[in-house]
Motif scaffolding. Structure first.
Motif, PDB file in Angstrom:
ATOM      1  N   LYS A   1       0.829  -1.214   0.000  1.00  0.00           N
ATOM      2  CA  LYS A   1       0.000   0.000   0.000  1.00  0.00           C
ATOM      3  C   LYS A   1       0.861   1.260   0.000  1.00  0.00           C
ATOM      4  N   GLN A   2       0.279   2.311  -0.566  1.00  0.00           N
ATOM      5  CA  GLN A   2       0.983   3.582  -0.696  1.00  0.00           C
ATOM      6  C   GLN A   2       0.043   4.729  -0.356  1.00  0.00           C
ATOM      7  N   ILE A   3       0.530   5.670   0.472  1.00  0.00           N
ATOM      8  CA  ILE A   3      -0.240   6.883   0.769  1.00  0.00           C
ATOM      9  C   ILE A   3       0.118   7.950  -0.256  1.00  0.00           C
ATOM     10  N   LEU A   4      -0.903   8.632  -0.757  1.00  0.00           N
ATOM     11  CA  LEU A   4      -0.719   9.757  -1.681  1.00  0.00           C
ATOM     12  C   LEU A   4      -1.081  11.042  -0.945  1.00  0.00           C
ATOM     13  N   GLU A   5      -0.250  12.060  -1.056  1.00  0.00           N
ATOM     14  CA  GLU A   5      -0.523  13.326  -0.387  1.00  0.00           C
ATOM     15  C   GLU A   5      -0.736  14.439  -1.406  1.00  0.00           C
ATOM     16  N   PRO A   6      -1.611  15.412  -1.071  1.00  0.00           N
ATOM     17  CA  PRO A   6      -1.852  16.528  -2.007  1.00  0.00           C
ATOM     18  C   PRO A   6      -0.619  17.407  -2.127  1.00  0.00           C
ATOM     19  N   LEU A   7      -0.246  17.695  -3.364  1.00  0.00           N
ATOM     20  CA  LEU A   7       0.907  18.543  -3.668  1.00  0.00           C
ATOM     21  C   LEU A   7       0.383  19.868  -4.213  1.00  0.00           C
ATOM     22  N   MET A   8       0.871  20.962  -3.670  1.00  0.00           N
ATOM     23  CA  MET A   8       0.368  22.281  -4.021  1.00  0.00           C
ATOM     24  C   MET A   8       1.359  23.033  -4.908  1.00  0.00           C
ATOM     25  N   ASN A   9       0.831  23.726  -5.919  1.00  0.00           N
ATOM     26  CA  ASN A   9       1.627  24.737  -6.623  1.00  0.00           C
ATOM     27  C   ASN A   9       1.752  25.946  -5.697  1.00  0.00           C
ATOM     28  N   LEU A  10       2.964  26.405  -5.493  1.00  0.00           N
ATOM     29  CA  LEU A  10       3.206  27.532  -4.601  1.00  0.00           C
ATOM     30  C   LEU A  10       3.913  28.647  -5.345  1.00  0.00           C
ATOM     31  N   GLU A  11       3.434  29.876  -5.152  1.00  0.00           N
ATOM     32  CA  GLU A  11       4.088  31.046  -5.721  1.00  0.00           C
ATOM     33  C   GLU A  11       4.253  32.085  -4.620  1.00  0.00           C
ATOM     34  N   VAL A  12       5.497  32.398  -4.286  1.00  0.00           N
ATOM     35  CA  VAL A  12       5.796  33.369  -3.235  1.00  0.00           C
ATOM     36  C   VAL A  12       6.443  34.590  -3.873  1.00  0.00           C
ATOM     37  N   THR A  13       5.882  35.767  -3.625  1.00  0.00           N
ATOM     38  CA  THR A  13       6.462  37.023  -4.091  1.00  0.00           C
ATOM     39  C   THR A  13       7.135  37.706  -2.908  1.00  0.00           C
ATOM     40  N   VAL A  14       8.450  37.914  -3.023  1.00  0.00           N
ATOM     41  CA  VAL A  14       9.227  38.398  -1.885  1.00  0.00           C
ATOM     42  C   VAL A  14      10.314  39.343  -2.386  1.00  0.00           C
TER      43      VAL A  14
END
Length: 729
Positions: free
Chosen positions: A633-646
């Motif tokens: 068995k394998q757990i899948l986790e949600p992956l997010m697109n991230l954009e940081v303006t700094v």
């Protein structure tokens, strides 16, 4: 009536329907009396067609010419200035007598308490007003990623849209999302480069980002006169005029339009002439009718081409969605909004140009004015309105007067489609145009203050789900607790707050949890037999099946049948089998999370005569659960697109923090004086990130998140998660 948009009023809120699609709106309705009412504390002008409380022309309210109607939405990334732009539009149209401000919490369309406290738009709001003989139905939509569905379902009732951009940032993360949604629904749009007065504002940069990131062809209808602190007006490329706002005017109503002359503005005139020639050539490449006109009569001198001819051609190109008109201004500084209103009426389509074909008759109708409404007796094609009492409707419903009328309309659309040799299915477009509801990524338990209040909580959640289909509610089969599933931390926080304010319930939320999923890595077989006697009937089922992993992503199990099983399988048994398999996939063996990316093959099935379909479902479900427990068995986790303006000064600590969060940096772009970090980060690592980012950057950085996909956890992280869930660490 054809081409009619309707808002459904239910209890405390009003939801908006295109005849084939409901668009939730946050128009708070007090329906004890269906008459115009005005909120205290805000200075409103006369509503369209009204003088005081008297109706000037009931016909002008109910039945404006369809060619003079514009149904539009305002959409953008969060903080690009949508609501401020909407507020200025309402003021200059005469709908309001004073300018509202997001920071002051007194705007027309952001009237929910949660919106005024946070300074953001959470739910869509509709407003109806007039501008120079045109009826404009405007919907202000949210820009936060947690409320993307609000934009999605509103686009189905719109004929056009205004995309608002921060001129210092150009295309941002949520801009891409709402732009794709508009592409999906084939919505013509125009671009408004807002905040031209902001330090770092760059017209050229913003236009180039539209070209590069949105893959759109911008038509420059205006050029700014100055940028940043020097911004004072716009130059009209089409008419070769300059529009300058009086610096002494507090509300922006006082501005002058002057033709550009060689003597007074030689450099600006030259720039505008070159831009106009380029615009003419660009439109001629996209519109054959205009190309013939230009080549035939005005090939020697583009200056002789009348502005009206160019405007008509831009209108056609906008409707064809082969290019997007671009305008600019500063809504906060009250500059450039009136020309934007002119562009809405000039370039965006009327309902008849969008060619919807729907039938409907509603008995009780209201016109929307944000959180106000006025009762009207009837409505013609192309308008947006409210209707009362649709207690069983939900987002995505099609409303018809009867089943026979729906079938007749469907058959008529099919016949017309065959005559015109259309590729698309007109009947499907007519009746089945629902919205795609994204899967939630967060969940938590919610408890009422007492057991006696559980029915009240159930009622509140049922009402909120009808308004907001992205909110999911389920019951934990083991603990009996109610589970809230939502699109993000803010989404669940808003729901919790609304339950308190609107339904008077002090509820308690459990810790926020990430919505993981599970899959298997190998092929496994299992056999199971269910043998029960209930009364005088024996129920006997024996099943053998195989579960294996899929290479492609699929939320639902792919079900196959061996030839020996399929040939003797009744439809009722097939449905029972598939119900059982789907039920088993709702809870995986590791975390109780849904199973995905699995193919199931039924190799053998023996059913004793008289066995109920419920027993078939139960046996198949139990057999699959047995197979899943045996598999790797394998757990899948949600992956997010991230954009940081700094800013550059804080780039290093931001990157170091993301590395600790298992972030994967894809690229670092330069945007004016800022750096834009683009990458992926697991959702579990990003909870509470806004507070951390503010601390790291002294409040100067911003970020945007969007669900990318689900990825497999590495063995170490998976082992740690399982230990945490089992209470071992």
């Amino acid at each position: 009536m054809s081409n009619l948009r309707i808002f459904a009023v239910n209890h405390k809120k009003i939801s908006s329907l295109h005849i084939n699609n409901m668009c939730s709106s946050k128009i708070r309705a007090s329906l004890k009396r269906l008459r115009l009412h005005v909120l205290l504390g805000r200075n409103y002008s006369s509503l369209p067609g009204l003088i005081g409380n008297d109706i000037k022309s009931l016909h002008s309210i109910i039945n404006p010419p369809i060619a003079k109607i514009r149904n539009i939405g305002i959409m953008a990334h969060i903080d690009a200035g949508k609501t401020t732009t909407t507020e200025r539009i309402l003021y200059y149209s005469g709908y309001t007598r004073s300018l509202g401000d997001v920071d002051d919490g007194d705007t027309v369309t952001d009237f929910m308490a949660q919106e005024r406290e946070r300074g953001i738009t959470i739910q869509s709001a509709a407003v109806t007003f007039d501008w120079k003989g045109y009826r404009i139905n405007l919907i202000d939509t949210p820009g936060h990623v947690d409320f993307t569905l609000e934009v999605e379902r509103c686009l189905r009732v719109l004929d056009g849209a205004v995309a608002v951009f921060d001129a210092s940032a150009g295309v941002e993360a949520q801009t891409l999302t709402v732009w794709r949604q508009a592409d999906k629904h084939k919505i013509p749009r125009i671009c408004f480069l807002n905040k031209m007065d902001k330090i770092g504002a760059s017209f050229n940069y913003a236009v180039e980002s539209i070209r590069e990131k949105l893959k759109a062809k911008p038509l420059l209808l205006q050029l700014p006169i100055g940028e940043g602190k020097t911004f004072k007006g716009v130059a009209d490329v089409v008419s070769k005029e300059k529009l300058l706002w009086n610096s002494n005017s507090d509300d922006g109503k006082d501005f002058e339009r002057k033709p550009l002359l060689e003597m007074s503005d030689p450099e600006l005139l030259k720039e505008i002439t070159e831009a106009r020639n380029a615009l003419i050539e660009q439109v001629a490449d996209l519109d054959d009718e205009f190309a013939d006109l230009v080549l035939g009569e005005f090939s020697e001198n583009f200056d002789l081409l009348p502005a009206e001819k160019l405007q008509t051609a831009v209108h056609r190109v906008t409707l064809a969605q082969t290019a997007v008109p671009v305008l600019c201004g500063s809504a906060l500084k009250n500059k450039g909004v009136q020309p934007l209103l002119d562009a809405i009426t000039m370039y965006l389509p009327s309902p008849e140009e969008r060619n919807y074909e729907f039938l409907e008759r509603i008995s009780r109708l209201l016109l929307p004015f944000a959180d106000q409404h006025v009762e009207i007796p009837s409505l013609t094609a192309g308008n947006i309105a409210l209707t009362v009492g649709l207690k069983n409707t939900a987002t995505g419903d099609t409303i018809v007067s009867s089943k026979s009328s729906a079938l007749a309309a469907c058959r008529r659309a099919e016949r017309e489609g065959e005559k015109k040799h259309r590729q698309n299915n007109e009947a499907e477009r007519l009746l089945l145009a629902g919205v795609e509801i994204p899967e939630p990524v967060f969940f938590c338990t919610i408890e009422p203050p007492s057991v006696a209040k559980q029915p009240d909580l159930d009622h509140a959640l049922k009402c909120l789900q009808r308004e907001d289909p992205s909110l999911k509610v389920k019951l934990d089969p083991d603990s009996g607790q109610t589970i809230l599933c939502g699109m993000g931390e803010l989404h669940i926080e808003i729901i919790h707050d609304r339950i308190k304010r609107e339904y008077g319930l002090e509820t308690y939320l459990g810790p926020l949890q990430v919505a993981y999923r599970e899959t298997i890595l190998n092929s496994v077989r299992a056999t199971d037999t269910l043998d029960r006697t209930l009364g005088d009937r024996r129920h006997l089922v024996t099943v053998e099946l195989e579960a294996k992993s899929l290479e492609t992503s699929s939320l639902l199990p792919v079900i196959e049948y061996a030839a020996s099983v399929a040939e003797n399988l009744s439809q009722a048994s097939r449905e029972a089998i598939e119900n059982g398999l789907h039920s088993a996939c709702l809870q995986g063996p590791l975390l109780g999370s849904p199973i995905q990316d699995v193919a199931i093959t039924l190799h053998s099935l023996v059913i004793h005569p008289g066995t109920s379909t419920a027993m078939i479902s139960a046996c198949v479900s139990r057999c699959l659960q047995k197979a899943l427990k045996k598999a790797d068995k394998q757990i899948l986790e949600p992956l997010m697109n991230l954009e940081v303006t700094v800013t550059r000064d804080y780039l290093s600590p931001v990157l170091a923090d993301l590395a600790q969060r298992r972030g994967n940096i894809q690229e670092i772009q330069t945007r004016q004086d800022n750096k834009v970090v683009i990458g992926f980060v697991p959702l579990a690592e990003i909870m509470g990130y806004s507070t951390v980012l503010r601390t790291l950057t002294s409040g100067s950085a911003t970020f945007a998140l969007e669900l990318s996909d689900y990825q497999a956890m590495n063995p170490q992280d998976q082992s740690t998660l399982l230990s945490q869930r089992s209470g071992l660490s």
